[in-house]
Each structure stands twice: as structure tokens, then as C-alpha cells.
Motif scaffolding. Structure first.
Motif, PDB file in Angstrom:
ATOM      1  N   VAL A 211       8.879 -11.922   6.033  1.00  0.00           N
ATOM      2  CA  VAL A 211       9.001 -12.428   4.439  1.00  0.00           C
ATOM      3  C   VAL A 211      10.420 -13.437   4.604  1.00  0.00           C
TER       4      VAL A 211
ATOM      5  N   VAL B 272       3.188 -14.867  -0.170  1.00  0.00           N
ATOM      6  CA  VAL B 272       3.050 -13.470   0.410  1.00  0.00           C
ATOM      7  C   VAL B 272       1.601 -12.681   0.316  1.00  0.00           C
ATOM      8  N   LYS B 273       1.118 -12.940  -0.821  1.00  0.00           N
ATOM      9  CA  LYS B 273      -0.136 -12.033  -1.154  1.00  0.00           C
ATOM     10  C   LYS B 273      -1.296 -12.772  -0.377  1.00  0.00           C
TER      11      LYS B 273
ATOM     12  N   ARG C 129       4.247  -7.710   5.221  1.00  0.00           N
ATOM     13  CA  ARG C 129       5.387  -7.633   4.441  1.00  0.00           C
ATOM     14  C   ARG C 129       6.564  -7.245   5.017  1.00  0.00           C
TER      15      ARG C 129
ATOM     16  N   GLU D 151      -1.129  -4.787   6.362  1.00  0.00           N
ATOM     17  CA  GLU D 151      -0.149  -5.094   5.181  1.00  0.00           C
ATOM     18  C   GLU D 151       1.332  -4.970   5.539  1.00  0.00           C
TER      19      GLU D 151
ATOM     20  N   VAL E 172      -0.893 -11.988   3.476  1.00  0.00           N
ATOM     21  CA  VAL E 172      -1.124 -10.498   3.914  1.00  0.00           C
ATOM     22  C   VAL E 172      -2.833 -10.647   3.875  1.00  0.00           C
TER      23      VAL E 172
ATOM     24  N   GLU F  14       5.898 -14.729  -4.104  1.00  0.00           N
ATOM     25  CA  GLU F  14       5.087 -13.674  -4.270  1.00  0.00           C
ATOM     26  C   GLU F  14       3.573 -14.066  -3.854  1.00  0.00           C
TER      27      GLU F  14
END
Ligand SMILES: [Zn+2]
Length: 63
Positions: free
Chosen positions: A51, A27-28, A46, A42, A31, A24
Motif C-alpha cells: 500500500v 487498493v480495491k 493489502r 487480499e 486487490v 481506496e
């Protein structure tokens, strides 16, 4: 334990390496990097396929 994944693995011509404690966080960070450096939205970063690629390419690091 942490993860890293190269931006290049996600299809960008870029030497940035994303590091995080878990997927997570990866991914953050991706982004934020995608928005700032590659002008991606975003939603683009995402995207399920992106992903999935992150999960497949992420390397586990054992400190
Ligand atoms: Zn990049």
C-alpha cells in the motif's frame, strides 16, 4: 481528479494499469486484479509495504 498506478510498479511483471478516483479505490481494484491475475491473497495485496508503494507510485491525473 483520479489516480493511476502500474501493476509493474508493485513488483509484478504485468502491463495492467490500475485506475481509480482515490487511493481506496486503487487498493480495491488492485486487490481484485491481484487475486484474479496473480493469485495473490487480499492480505498480500493489502500488505502495508504494498500500500505504501501504491501511494508513492500513484500518479495524479488531471482530466
Ligand atoms: Zn498485474
Amino acid at each position: 481528479m483520479s489516480f493511476e498506478v502500474a501493476c509493474r510498479e508493485l513488483g509484478n511483471d504485468c502491463d495492467f494499469v490500475v485506475k481509480g478516483q482515490d487511493l481506496e479505490e486503487i487498493v480495491k481494484v488492485t486487490v481484485e486484479h491481484g487475486k484474479e491475475v496473480h493469485g495473490q491473497s487480499e492480505a498480500q495485496v493489502r500488505d502495508d509495504k504494498v500500500v505504501e508503494t501504491m501511494k508513492a507510485k500513484a500518479k495524479y491525473l488531471y482530466p
